[in-house]
Scaffold this active site. Structure first.
Site, PDB file in Angstrom:
ATOM      1  N   GLU A  47       0.800  -1.223   0.000  1.00 58.70           N
ATOM      2  CA  GLU A  47       0.000   0.000   0.000  1.00 58.70           C
ATOM      3  C   GLU A  47       0.837   1.280   0.000  1.00 58.70           C
ATOM      4  OE1 GLU A  47      -4.187  -1.578   1.869  1.00 58.70           O
ATOM      5  OE2 GLU A  47      -2.993  -0.175   3.062  1.00 58.70           O
ATOM      6  N   GLU A  54      -5.641  -7.900  -0.060  1.00 63.72           N
ATOM      7  CA  GLU A  54      -6.393  -7.698   1.179  1.00 63.72           C
ATOM      8  C   GLU A  54      -7.831  -7.376   0.815  1.00 63.72           C
ATOM      9  OE1 GLU A  54      -4.883  -4.695   3.810  1.00 63.72           O
ATOM     10  OE2 GLU A  54      -2.800  -5.379   3.629  1.00 63.72           O
TER      11      GLU A  54
END
Length: 453
Positions: free
Chosen positions: A170, A354
């Site tokens: 991320e 995720e």
């Protein structure tokens, strides 16, 4: 059984996994020579974490490795995505490797393999060594070579047994919330001055990928946090605002990897990236898979008042919310995947790195009947199947998270786990969603074996 709780249709050949990150579950912040990271600095600041919590002992997973492996084996996942903290391997961000720490992660890898679970390490899940941040952090190009050195050390010990690797987790959140708004570590408030951190993270990924492959890794990728951007209205101003937000949250991170170039930031009045000769070629040739972390869509309107940003983020109307207040819209995941694949028809396979949701749950040890989480996961897996029907190649789906954990600036106020954790006692109790995911994986395998006969 309501449709929302039933087993969704499964894309053929999909792998199943679940994930954690070291700072959120390990505890033992000073064990075995571990150094100090930007998240240690963040949580030690008065008022930085909403409930005043720290990541000590969190889930105490550094000392309870065997317990966590048993949970994974019982779940029946194909893979486990975990992170290796840079500050355990190189406590100050440079110098020789900490062999004691490498021994620990070698034990984890070997334990997973012995129970039939593929280890899928992430090399960077936000834990930048404090010394490297003091020298410029991700604003400095020097961090690229530092990260590559660290990656090579880990690969030298583990790449003979680990085939799948994530480099950086991320990058968008590090840039936007870590350096842009200060909501996360290292708590800078640079707004668009944070954009050089995009390029340095992507370049660090590419150099790390080269080091991993040189050591024998066969499946290397990065995972980015992505969102489906929804304009609040049909006005030109709202559409322009949505386009601007899509550039800075999504495309500035994906397009260098998938198209070999940055989007046109100068059209928004932003400075060009600090690209040097050869950078984009290296970045554009660095992926075996592309990781998409997806939680929710984002509704965007034209900026109001004297905002320093060209957009406002608004609640998404007409949809339920998670405990975090995030809008639940599974079709947004489908639409994002389809759009991404149509714009990049030659892109590598996608991994959902995720996907999950937090909901209010008791703190004490208890069996949680988390039907809301089951409904969330089922609907999003169905969205992946719908994307696959439209030609999107998705090869793995990962639930965040294996267990409740320390949720960064929100401390212990949000619970994402398939396994409930009593943070006072450390007791782990599988939730109803754990059993549901276990049965889903088992039934999917049974169906696949039947189809193969």
């Amino acid at each position: 059984m309501p449709e929302s709780l039933s087993a969704p249709r499964i894309p053929a050949g999909l792998r199943w996994s679940t994930a954690t990150s070291a700072f959120q579950i390990e505890g033992s912040r000073t064990a075995d020579g571990r150094g100090r990271s930007i998240w240690d600095d963040f949580v030690d600041r008065q008022g930085a974490v909403i409930d005043g919590g720290t990541a000590e002992p969190a889930c105490d997973s550094y000392r309870r490795t065997d317990d966590d492996i048993e949970l994974l084996a019982g779940l029946g996942v194909d893979g486990y995505r975990f992170s290796i903290p840079w500050v355990r391997i190189q406590p100050g961000g440079s110098g020789p490797a900490n062999s004691v720490a490498l021994d620990h992660y070698e034990k984890l890898v070997d334990g997973l393999l012995a129970r039939g679970v593929d280890p899928e390490p992430t090399l960077y899940h936000w834990e930048l060594p404090s010394e490297i941040e003091a020298a410029g952090g991700w604003l400095s190009r020097d961090t690229v070579s530092r990260f590559a050195d660290y990656a090579a050390m880990v690969a030298d010990r583990l790449a003979d047994r680990v085939s799948t690797w994530y480099t950086i987790n991320e990058a968008a959140m590090t840039t936007l919330q870590g350096y842009g708004t200060g909501e996360l570590a290292p708590a800078k408030q640079l707004l668009f001055g944070a954009l050089p951190t995009v390029h340095h993270q992507l370049l660090a990924h590419a150099h790390a990928a080269a080091a991993l492959r040189a050591a024998g890794a066969t499946r290397v990728g990065i995972t980015n946090n992505h969102t489906q951007v929804l304009p609040a209205g049909g006005s030109d101003a709202d559409l322009a605002a949505a386009h601007a937000y899509d550039l800075v949250h999504n495309r500035v991170f994906s397009e260098p990897l998938l198209a070999g170039a940055y989007p046109d930031l100068e059209a928004l009045g932003l400075p060009p990236m600090p690209v040097q000769d050869g950078d984009l070629e290296l970045i554009g040739d660095s992926l075996d898979f592309y990781g998409v972390n997806f939680y929710n869509p984002t509704t965007v309107a034209a900026a109001s008042g004297d905002s320093p940003l060209p957009f406002d983020l608004l609640p998404t109307p007409g949809v339920p919310l998670t405990g975090f207040g995030w809008p639940i819209m599974p079709e947004a995941l489908r639409d994002f995947l389809v759009d991404l694949s149509e714009r990049h028809p030659n892109m590598p396979p996608i991994v959902i790195g995720e996907n999950g949701a937090s909901f209010p749950e008791p703190g004490h040890a208890v069996r949680v009947q988390d039907d809301d989480r089951i409904a969330f996961l089922s609907a999003h897996i169905r969205a992946v199947a719908e994307a696959a029907d439209q030609g999107v190649r998705v090869e793995e789906y990962t639930v965040w998270s294996l267990m409740d954990n320390f949720e960064w600036a929100d401390g212990y106020t949000q619970r994402f786990g398939l396994v409930h954790v009593d943070f006072e006692s450390g007791i782990r109790t599988p939730k109803a969603s754990y059993d549901w995911y276990r049965d889903l994986i088992r039934d999917a395998r049974t169906d696949a074996e039947g189809s193969a006969r």
